[in-house]
Design an enzyme around this catalytic site. Structure first.
Site, short mmCIF file in Angstrom:
data_model
loop_
_atom_site.label_atom_id
_atom_site.label_comp_id
_atom_site.label_asym_id
_atom_site.label_seq_id
_atom_site.Cartn_x
_atom_site.Cartn_y
_atom_site.Cartn_z
N ASP A 267 0.87 -1.17 0.00
CA ASP A 267 0.00 0.00 0.00
C ASP A 267 0.91 1.23 0.00
O ASP A 267 2.13 1.14 0.16
CB ASP A 267 -0.95 -0.02 1.21
CG ASP A 267 -2.16 0.88 1.00
OD1 ASP A 267 -3.16 0.71 1.69
OD2 ASP A 267 -2.08 1.77 0.11
N HIS A 268 0.29 2.38 -0.14
CA HIS A 268 1.00 3.64 -0.37
C HIS A 268 2.02 3.90 0.77
O HIS A 268 1.61 4.08 1.90
CB HIS A 268 -0.04 4.77 -0.39
CG HIS A 268 0.47 6.05 -0.93
ND1 HIS A 268 1.52 6.75 -0.37
CD2 HIS A 268 0.09 6.79 -2.00
CE1 HIS A 268 1.74 7.85 -1.06
NE2 HIS A 268 0.89 7.91 -2.04
#
Ligand code: GLC
Length: 734
Positions: A267-268
């Site tokens: 994820d980011h």
């Protein structure tokens, strides 16, 4: 399928070029004034100057097809190896055509329709030049304080699993290659993110292996079994280990047990955050940990880009791990046909039938609306005068926090829909209250806020309630258009107060003094606490954020054109203090029975245990009666048949639900477990003969040592229209 040999391509790459394939950045590295979307921390990522951006593997959230084309062109002109870029984006519930938020879609319990909506998103994104979308999100959610409950299919593993496979199939199709009008799906956030402590975003998760395997993993297994091409890691720590760096969940469970051989993307910034957790002492160790946990792509940080070459050259990281990761990325590009055509799908003249897409959006929006209450005020006759009052009556910003590609200007407001359906002379409107009690800084990154037409609330000066009273004076019926600001949910949208705003509550109480019928329409991304208002409402329609066609869906239901059929995919709490709240909770040795006030039982002194409205509950304009439950044993399974009669005067959908309860077990079992859903359109007077198959595997339950306990003894079986309306019951003896 492309004839490209990815292994041969891999052999031609330099170490730097291999590493580049595992890096994902925003489009701004190629085009200056890009309308790219910042979906996470936007501080500089510290990419070393030595990194050659023309080695990059993928780009995130470039949402303009002309920019996609330009970036791909510039990249291929400057790249030595000419391996096309992957373009990935958050197309969560629609691209140009916006559908209900996933929680709303789940309320339809219509997984064929959900699959059709995903097909539409894939088609529109395909022609928009996108290759991968970061959906389905299937984080089992039991805590309405958590803003991302809006993105999930809710609190039940069976519903989450059916949703998961439907969206993957709709997006990818059923072939190995991801062909025309299809894009690759990413199931997320792996795994258990919906159980963040206190419902607070980016917080820790503690759970037993039994709970992980029985409740949170099934929807990921369903996606892997549907051949999902990517999995996204999660931000949280699971029992003290960051999910993004966990060999147990990523290597042992995801890759080895579930057999996932696709791309695992972080994820980011989650790779960088391994060091923020202190789980890695620095970026170099974070890179090593993530690679050894088979995380293939580092989203939006410079960790892989800055560290992997040195780690391999200094033999701190096995180059085979790097090659395996690069190969998975190349295979994805191959299956998308990018080696044959780097501009696959991208078209400005595509003949897209938006009318058909909007029809599907209307159907799904209608089936997502849950009618929680109706004291004979719905449907409203065409000859009635209606006052549509509330902050959402004329609000266009209701597409949902993740509708980053949806055009809010195309959203028809509820008032506009009423004008169209009932006639201007019959409807009148007034804002009545602000959506929020005080101006909030939602802290949104500028670009994202602008893109989703998000705005920090500006509070109306004058007191709106007086005007609302005047507006309602001559009305026969009041339709209240209430709810939350769409930024009160979605990522970073955790709240401890999940009632409607104080001003909205005052508005309802004031209007109730007029003693006119009041229909409440709730637009929200979470189950709100309505306890203080429920008695004032003569009818309640829970409409979530229903996408571009929500208002038309609501007016079709309110006018009686459409019979509502939605059911709650989450429990609606009486009080925020009950959270986490879910129907399939473990039994207690001292259960508190409804209406009992025994001191030494599992209860609250101040609030009933049960939800205000239960999982699986939803009303129709017609009525259904259940009968003739029969159970026929087969080899390791049972055929369960039942009958539903439409005893009303109009046709309607019924969502029949199969539940079990195992009273005696070597691991304490939930009080109820959903094992089947059948949604059927039944004509007035018709007797529908329904059936479920229940297997031994459905009945057995994981213990805390990765094995399913063989159930012995009785298995109680129920068929009904809701988790709190179990119309038929029987017992299986094992
Ligand atoms: C966000 C979200 C994730 C999203 C990703 C890319 O932080 O957690 O769901 O897909 O970053 O925008």
């Amino acid at each position: 399928m492309s004839a490209v040999d990815c292994k041969k391509i891999l052999e031609t790459l330099t170490l730097e070029e291999k590493v580049g394939q595992l890096v994902q950045l925003g489009g701004e590295f190629f085009l200056e004034d890009l309308k790219s979307v910042e979906t996470g921390p936007s501080e500089k990522i510290g990419l070393s100057d030595s990194f050659n951006r023309y080695n990059l593997g993928s780009v995130i959230n470039v949402l303009d097809s002309k920019e996609i084309k330009e970036i791909q062109k510039v990249y291929l002109e400057n790249s030595r190896h000419k391996i096309p870029l992957l373009f990935m984006a958050d197309i969560i519930h629609g691209y140009q055509t916006i559908f209900p938020i996933p929680l709303g879609q789940a309320a339809s319990f219509n997984f064929e329709l959900i699959e059709k909506a995903a097909e539409v998103s894939a088609r529109e994104s395909y022609y928009g030049g996108q290759h991968v979308t970061f959906t389905p999100m299937v984080d089992l959610s039991r805590d309405a304080r958590w803003g991302r409950i809006s993105e999930s299919p809710g609190e039940d593993p069976y519903v989450n699993s059916r949703f998961s496979e439907a969206v993957v199939r709709g997006l990818q199709g059923n072939e190995d290659s991801i062909g025309k009008e299809k894009i690759a799906a990413t199931v997320k956030h792996y795994v258990g993110y919906g159980s963040v402590e206190s419902g607070r975003e980016y917080n820790a998760v503690e759970m037993s292996e039994s709970t992980l395997r029985q409740f949170h993993l099934p929807a990921f297994k369903a996606a892997v079994d549907a051949n999902v091409r990517l999995v996204m890691t999660a931000f949280h720590t699971l029992n003290g280990v960051p999910a993004t760096g966990s060999k147990w969940i990523n290597n042992d469970i995801l890759r080895k047990e579930l057999g996932f051989d696709g791309v695992l993307i972080s994820d980011h910034s989650a790779v960088k955050e391994l060091s923020y957790y202190g789980y890695a002492k620095d970026d170099a160790e974070a890179a090593k940990i993530a690679m050894e946990a088979t995380v293939d792509i580092d989203m939006k940080t410079a960790v892989y880009a800055n560290e992997l070459v040195t780690l391999v050259k200094s033999e701190q990281l096995d180059v085979e791990l790097l090659d395996d990761a690069v190969l998975r990325v190349l295979e994805l590009k191959k299956d998308l046909g990018l080696f044959d055509n780097p501009y696959r799908g991208l078209s400005y003249e595509a003949d897209i039938n938006y009318e058909e897409h909007l029809e599907i959006a209307l159907e799904l929006a209608e089936e997502s609306v849950v009618m929680l209450k109706n004291n004979n005020v719905l449907p409203i006759d065409k000859n009635k005068k209606i006052a549509i009052i509330g902050p959402n009556a004329n609000n266009k910003f209701l597409l949902g926090m993740w509708a980053i590609t949806g055009d809010a200007s195309k959203y028809e407001t509820l008032f506009e829909a009423f004008q169209r359906e009932y006639g201007n002379d019959r409807v009148i409107t007034s804002q009545g209250a602000n959506l929020v009690d005080n101006v909030k800084n939602y802290g949104f990154p500028e670009k994202l806020a602008k893109l989703i037409s998000a705005k920090d609330e500006t509070l109306a000066e004058q007191d709106l309630i007086e005007e609302a009273l005047r507006c309602a004076q001559d009305a026969d019926v009041i339709v209240l258009s209430l709810g939350e600001n769409m930024l009160d949910t979605g990522e970073g949208g955790s709240k401890v107060d999940i009632e409607l705003s104080q001003k909205q509550r005052e508005l309802v109480k004031t209007l109730s003094t007029l003693n006119k019928p009041m229909v409440a329409v709730i637009n929200s991304g979470r189950p709100n606490v309505l306890s203080e208002l429920e008695q004032d409402f003569d009818a309640i329609l829970y409409a979530w954020y229903g996408g571009h066609k929500m208002s038309e869906a609501l007016v079709n239901i309110i006018s009686g054109k459409t019979n509502p059929s939605g059911k709650l995919p989450v429990s609606l709490p009486r009080h925020v203090g009950q959270l986490p709240l879910y129907y399939n909770n473990y039994s207690s040795a001292r259960p508190s029975l409804k209406g009992e006030k025994k001191r030494f039982t599992s209860r609250y002194i101040d609030v009933d245990n049960d939800p205000l409205y239960s999982f699986g509950y939803g009303l129709s304009y017609t009525q259904f009666e259940y009968s003739n439950l029969k159970i026929s044993p087969k080899d390791k399974s049972w055929d369960i048949t039942y009958e539903v009669t439409n005893t009303g005067d109009r046709e309607g959908y019924e969502v029949s639900q199969l539940y079990i309860h195992v009273p005696v077990s070597k691991i304490v079992r939930p009080v109820l477990e959903l094992k089947g859903i059948q949604k059927t359109l039944i004509k007035p007077g018709e007797v529908f003969k329904g059936s479920f198959e229940l297997t031994l595997d459905d009945i057995n339950f994981y213990d805390n040592a990765n094995s399913k306990i063989e159930t012995q003894g009785s298995v109680e079986v129920f068929v009904g229209s809701s988790s709190n309306e179990l119309n038929l019951e029987s017992v299986i003896e094992l």
